[in-house]
Write a protein that holds these residues in place. Structure first.
Motif, PDB file in Angstrom:
ATOM      1  N   THR A   3     -17.539  -7.910  -5.745  1.00 41.16           N
ATOM      2  CA  THR A   3     -17.713  -6.513  -5.364  1.00 41.16           C
ATOM      3  C   THR A   3     -18.802  -6.429  -4.318  1.00 41.16           C
ATOM      4  OG1 THR A   3     -19.279  -6.192  -7.139  1.00 41.16           O
ATOM      5  CG2 THR A   3     -17.003  -5.621  -7.613  1.00 41.16           C
ATOM      6  N   PRO A   4     -18.617  -5.571  -3.393  1.00 44.22           N
ATOM      7  CA  PRO A   4     -19.640  -5.499  -2.342  1.00 44.22           C
ATOM      8  C   PRO A   4     -20.932  -4.916  -2.898  1.00 44.22           C
ATOM      9  CG  PRO A   4     -17.986  -3.804  -2.026  1.00 44.22           C
ATOM     10  CD  PRO A   4     -17.520  -4.661  -3.168  1.00 44.22           C
ATOM     11  N   GLU A   5     -22.016  -5.382  -2.447  1.00 44.80           N
ATOM     12  CA  GLU A   5     -23.313  -4.892  -2.887  1.00 44.80           C
ATOM     13  C   GLU A   5     -23.601  -3.560  -2.213  1.00 44.80           C
ATOM     14  OE1 GLU A   5     -26.481  -7.627  -2.475  1.00 44.80           O
ATOM     15  OE2 GLU A   5     -25.346  -9.256  -3.345  1.00 44.80           O
TER      16      GLU A   5
END
Length: 154
Positions: A3-5
């Motif tokens: 998941t993108p930060e």
């Protein structure tokens, strides 16, 4: 897949301003018990003073009203005494009536007992005479017919 930060806060938002609060001051509890004693003494003296003033005003009112109240109290007590005398008289009358009713009921009960005893004695006497009576002809003939019937059957 990762998941993108999320983006850093510093990049997008300004932080909210901080509230400035005064520093708390604390006292050491050295004299706490003494302070509590002083407060309770002050409360007690105030309450005693207010009680004294209230007592004085009540005493003054009572002194003024005592002359009028004694006359009205005498009238009230006289009325109450009269009512008590009347109530006692009514209670005595009711008690007398109740006693008379009880006496009448007891007399009627005694009469009923006597009548019942007399009829019971009569019934016992009739029963005794019936049991003591010798066999009549009818009962003798029944006994004979039974014997003759037995003979015929033999």
């Amino acid at each position: 897949m990762r998941t993108p930060e999320p983006p850093d806060r510093d990049d997008h938002e300004d932080p909210p301003p901080r509230l400035l609060r005064p520093k708390r001051t604390t006292r050491p509890p050295n004299n706490y018990a003494q302070e509590q004693e002083k407060c309770t003494e002050q409360r007690e003296t105030r309450s005693q003073q207010s009680k004294r003033t209230q007592d004085k005003t009540v005493a003054q009112r009572d002194a003024v009203a005592s002359d009028d109240s004694t006359e009205s109290e005498d009238l009230n007590t006289a009325k109450l005494v009269k009512e008590l005398v009347e109530l006692r008289r009514e209670i005595r009358q009711r008690d007398d009536l109740h006693r008379e009713e009880i006496q009448k009921a007891q007399e009627e009960l005694q009469k009923v007992k006597e009548e019942f005893g007399a009829t019971l004695a009569e019934v016992r006497h009739e029963l005794q005479t019936l049991t003591d009576r010798p066999l009549t002809l009818q009962s003798h003939s029944e006994a004979c017919s039974q014997n003759s019937h037995d003979e015929i059957l033999r």
